[in-house]
Scaffold this active site. Sequence first.
Site, PDB file in Angstrom:
ATOM      1  N   CYS A 151     102.385 107.276  50.058  1.00  0.00           N
ATOM      2  CA  CYS A 151     103.203 108.387  50.476  1.00  0.00           C
ATOM      3  C   CYS A 151     103.497 108.885  49.007  1.00  0.00           C
ATOM      4  CB  CYS A 151     104.318 108.117  51.209  1.00  0.00           C
ATOM      5  SG  CYS A 151     105.381 109.387  51.476  1.00  0.00           S
ATOM      6  N   CYS A 204      97.532 111.816  37.315  1.00  0.00           N
ATOM      7  CA  CYS A 204      98.937 111.476  37.066  1.00  0.00           C
ATOM      8  C   CYS A 204      99.564 112.493  36.279  1.00  0.00           C
ATOM      9  CB  CYS A 204      99.083 110.170  36.430  1.00  0.00           C
ATOM     10  SG  CYS A 204     100.818 109.907  35.562  1.00  0.00           S
ATOM     11  N   CYS A 242     101.808 104.543  38.584  1.00  0.00           N
ATOM     12  CA  CYS A 242     100.746 104.818  37.594  1.00  0.00           C
ATOM     13  C   CYS A 242     100.351 103.438  36.967  1.00  0.00           C
ATOM     14  CB  CYS A 242     100.886 105.896  36.648  1.00  0.00           C
ATOM     15  SG  CYS A 242      99.447 106.144  35.598  1.00  0.00           S
ATOM     16  N   CYS A 253     100.735 104.461  32.737  1.00  0.00           N
ATOM     17  CA  CYS A 253     101.983 104.661  32.027  1.00  0.00           C
ATOM     18  C   CYS A 253     103.270 104.433  33.004  1.00  0.00           C
ATOM     19  CB  CYS A 253     101.902 106.207  31.823  1.00  0.00           C
ATOM     20  SG  CYS A 253     102.470 107.187  33.515  1.00  0.00           S
ATOM     21  N   CYS A 269     100.242 110.992  32.395  1.00  0.00           N
ATOM     22  CA  CYS A 269      99.252 110.362  31.481  1.00  0.00           C
ATOM     23  C   CYS A 269      97.816 110.925  31.807  1.00  0.00           C
ATOM     24  CB  CYS A 269      99.199 108.938  31.345  1.00  0.00           C
ATOM     25  SG  CYS A 269      98.450 107.997  32.878  1.00  0.00           S
TER      26      CYS A 269
END
Length: 161
Positions: free
Chosen positions: A147, A76, A124, A127, A79
């Site tokens: 996607c 990510c 995510c 976060c 984070c």
Amino acid sequence: MINRRRLLGVSLGAMIFGSGWRPIPVAAEAFEVTHTDAEWQKLLTLDQYAVLREKATEPPESSPLNAENRAGIYVCAGCALSLFSSSTKYDSGEGWPSFWAPLLHAVATQEDHSYGNNRTEVRCRRCGGHLGHVFPDGPKPTGLRYCMNGTAMMFKPGAAI
Ligand code: FE
């Protein structure tokens, strides 16, 4: 004399609307990594902020991660949580980095009815950053197509999980 019911009403109103009567997404408080909007703007690039925090979609074929085929982990950009392994990446032909499965406990999904579509948004887990959507037209073994916006992730070459 202070009325208890009124006090409750005020506190509930503050929780729901916050200052300035602006709705606060309730889910945001459930995430492990949280920042104020101003902090996110400092932490992220303009493009990352637009995707992760404002749910923008990067133009198709725009991400360098489309052509990334080395072994490694996609993390990510908000984070640094490990999200996808290169071992589940495939070329969907749609123009965005695609995977047939996320890593365990990496993402959270929720229904997304924006733009008149019924889609499943992928965020995510740590976060709450917007990553993309998941569709039921992927390859085996899951039949799922995650996607993703390449902008929302960073690639760490190395051993794939
Ligand atoms: Fe994150």
